[in-house]
Design a protein around this motif. Structure first.
Motif, PDB file in Angstrom:
ATOM      1  N   ALA A 112     -20.511 -50.540 -40.142  1.00  0.00           N
ATOM      2  CA  ALA A 112     -21.601 -49.852 -39.440  1.00  0.00           C
ATOM      3  C   ALA A 112     -22.608 -50.857 -38.891  1.00  0.00           C
ATOM      4  CB  ALA A 112     -22.283 -48.862 -40.379  1.00  0.00           C
ATOM      5  N   ALA A 113     -22.938 -51.868 -39.697  1.00  0.00           N
ATOM      6  CA  ALA A 113     -23.868 -52.901 -39.235  1.00  0.00           C
ATOM      7  C   ALA A 113     -23.286 -53.649 -38.044  1.00  0.00           C
ATOM      8  CB  ALA A 113     -24.184 -53.867 -40.375  1.00  0.00           C
ATOM      9  N   ILE A 131     -25.220 -62.803 -31.706  1.00  0.00           N
ATOM     10  CA  ILE A 131     -23.903 -62.958 -31.084  1.00  0.00           C
ATOM     11  C   ILE A 131     -23.053 -63.943 -31.878  1.00  0.00           C
ATOM     12  CG2 ILE A 131     -22.675 -63.689 -29.006  1.00  0.00           C
ATOM     13  CD1 ILE A 131     -25.262 -62.861 -27.445  1.00  0.00           C
ATOM     14  N   PHE A 132     -23.682 -65.007 -32.356  1.00  0.00           N
ATOM     15  CA  PHE A 132     -22.976 -65.986 -33.178  1.00  0.00           C
ATOM     16  C   PHE A 132     -22.385 -65.317 -34.419  1.00  0.00           C
ATOM     17  CE2 PHE A 132     -22.913 -69.241 -36.523  1.00  0.00           C
ATOM     18  CZ  PHE A 132     -22.075 -70.172 -35.926  1.00  0.00           C
ATOM     19  N   ILE A 133     -23.154 -64.443 -35.042  1.00  0.00           N
ATOM     20  CA  ILE A 133     -22.668 -63.718 -36.215  1.00  0.00           C
ATOM     21  C   ILE A 133     -21.462 -62.860 -35.846  1.00  0.00           C
ATOM     22  CG2 ILE A 133     -23.248 -61.856 -37.834  1.00  0.00           C
ATOM     23  CD1 ILE A 133     -26.128 -63.098 -37.860  1.00  0.00           C
ATOM     24  N   LEU A 134     -21.532 -62.166 -34.710  1.00  0.00           N
ATOM     25  CA  LEU A 134     -20.396 -61.334 -34.282  1.00  0.00           C
ATOM     26  C   LEU A 134     -19.142 -62.172 -34.052  1.00  0.00           C
ATOM     27  CD1 LEU A 134     -22.157 -58.902 -31.793  1.00  0.00           C
ATOM     28  CD2 LEU A 134     -21.145 -58.303 -34.002  1.00  0.00           C
ATOM     29  N   LEU A 175     -18.244 -58.225 -20.356  1.00  0.00           N
ATOM     30  CA  LEU A 175     -18.213 -58.630 -21.766  1.00  0.00           C
ATOM     31  C   LEU A 175     -18.904 -57.641 -22.708  1.00  0.00           C
ATOM     32  CD1 LEU A 175     -18.700 -62.495 -21.391  1.00  0.00           C
ATOM     33  CD2 LEU A 175     -16.598 -61.258 -21.975  1.00  0.00           C
ATOM     34  N   PRO A 176     -20.051 -57.073 -22.337  1.00  0.00           N
ATOM     35  CA  PRO A 176     -20.660 -56.088 -23.241  1.00  0.00           C
ATOM     36  C   PRO A 176     -19.799 -54.844 -23.454  1.00  0.00           C
ATOM     37  CG  PRO A 176     -22.280 -56.865 -21.681  1.00  0.00           C
ATOM     38  CD  PRO A 176     -20.949 -57.389 -21.226  1.00  0.00           C
ATOM     39  N   VAL A 177     -19.086 -54.419 -22.422  1.00  0.00           N
ATOM     40  CA  VAL A 177     -18.205 -53.248 -22.567  1.00  0.00           C
ATOM     41  C   VAL A 177     -17.101 -53.568 -23.565  1.00  0.00           C
ATOM     42  CG1 VAL A 177     -16.567 -51.748 -21.378  1.00  0.00           C
ATOM     43  CG2 VAL A 177     -18.751 -52.321 -20.289  1.00  0.00           C
ATOM     44  N   LEU A 231     -23.568 -52.639 -30.345  1.00  0.00           N
ATOM     45  CA  LEU A 231     -24.233 -51.715 -29.421  1.00  0.00           C
ATOM     46  C   LEU A 231     -25.538 -52.314 -28.900  1.00  0.00           C
ATOM     47  CD1 LEU A 231     -23.651 -48.331 -31.279  1.00  0.00           C
ATOM     48  CD2 LEU A 231     -22.681 -48.998 -29.065  1.00  0.00           C
ATOM     49  N   TYR A 232     -26.311 -52.912 -29.784  1.00  0.00           N
ATOM     50  CA  TYR A 232     -27.591 -53.498 -29.401  1.00  0.00           C
ATOM     51  C   TYR A 232     -27.404 -54.644 -28.410  1.00  0.00           C
ATOM     52  CZ  TYR A 232     -32.071 -55.894 -29.806  1.00  0.00           C
ATOM     53  OH  TYR A 232     -33.268 -56.507 -29.531  1.00  0.00           O
ATOM     54  N   ILE A 233     -26.548 -55.582 -28.754  1.00  0.00           N
ATOM     55  CA  ILE A 233     -26.306 -56.732 -27.874  1.00  0.00           C
ATOM     56  C   ILE A 233     -25.664 -56.272 -26.562  1.00  0.00           C
ATOM     57  CG2 ILE A 233     -24.888 -58.827 -27.618  1.00  0.00           C
ATOM     58  CD1 ILE A 233     -27.407 -59.228 -29.313  1.00  0.00           C
TER      59      ILE A 233
END
Length: 149
Positions: free
Chosen positions: A22-23, A127-130, A78-80, A29-31
């Motif tokens: 979920a996180a 983004i780095f975390i993702l 990229l966001p999509v 979604l936010y990025i």
């Protein structure tokens, strides 16, 4: 149970692991929203976008028109992919590079606007975390891998 062992169990926080997908989705979604809206702004007034890439943004190695096209296309595509969770980590790496290039290209202005520079730094960290943290995601990647596609 000894206090050290109790602390170790608390540090593992296994019940919190259930919140990770979920996180991850909320972060995507936010990025995704931030970068996608930026891309929409660029295509809404293409002449201004070309002006900015010619006179304000100093993108290295690319002619301004090519940089505008590549940057806008990246901000829209990229966001999509990131939100859908398709090529999630690769999409995140692309957005990380785009964010890094934005900071480098526009640093001469961002350095005088600490809040804007802070936004880019925080987005970069998210983004780095993702990109860096492998986990079970609610994503098309996970769905397709489970189906053996």
């Amino acid at each position: 149970m000894p206090p050290l062992q109790r602390l170790q169990r608390l540090a593992e926080a296994k019940p919190l692991n259930a919140l990770a997908p979920a996180a991850d989705l909320l972060l995507r979604l936010y990025i995704g929203k931030i970068f996608f809206l930026s891309g929409l702004t660029k295509i809404a007034d293409w002449n201004t976008t070309l002006f900015l890439f010619s006179d304000e943004y100093h993108v290295p190695l690319l002619p301004p028109q090519l940089a505008a096209i590549a940057g806008t296309a990246s901000e829209l595509a990229l966001p999509v992919l990131l939100v859908l969770g398709l090529f999630t980590r690769l999409s995140a790496v692309g957005l990380f590079a785009l964010n890094l290039l934005a900071v480098a290209s526009y640093y001469h202005v961002l350095k005088d606007i600490p809040a804007a520079l802070q936004d880019h730094l925080e987005w970069g960290l998210m983004i780095f975390i993702l990109a860096a943290v492998p986990l079970r995601r609610w994503s098309l990647d996970t769905f397709l891998l489970r189906r053996g596609v």
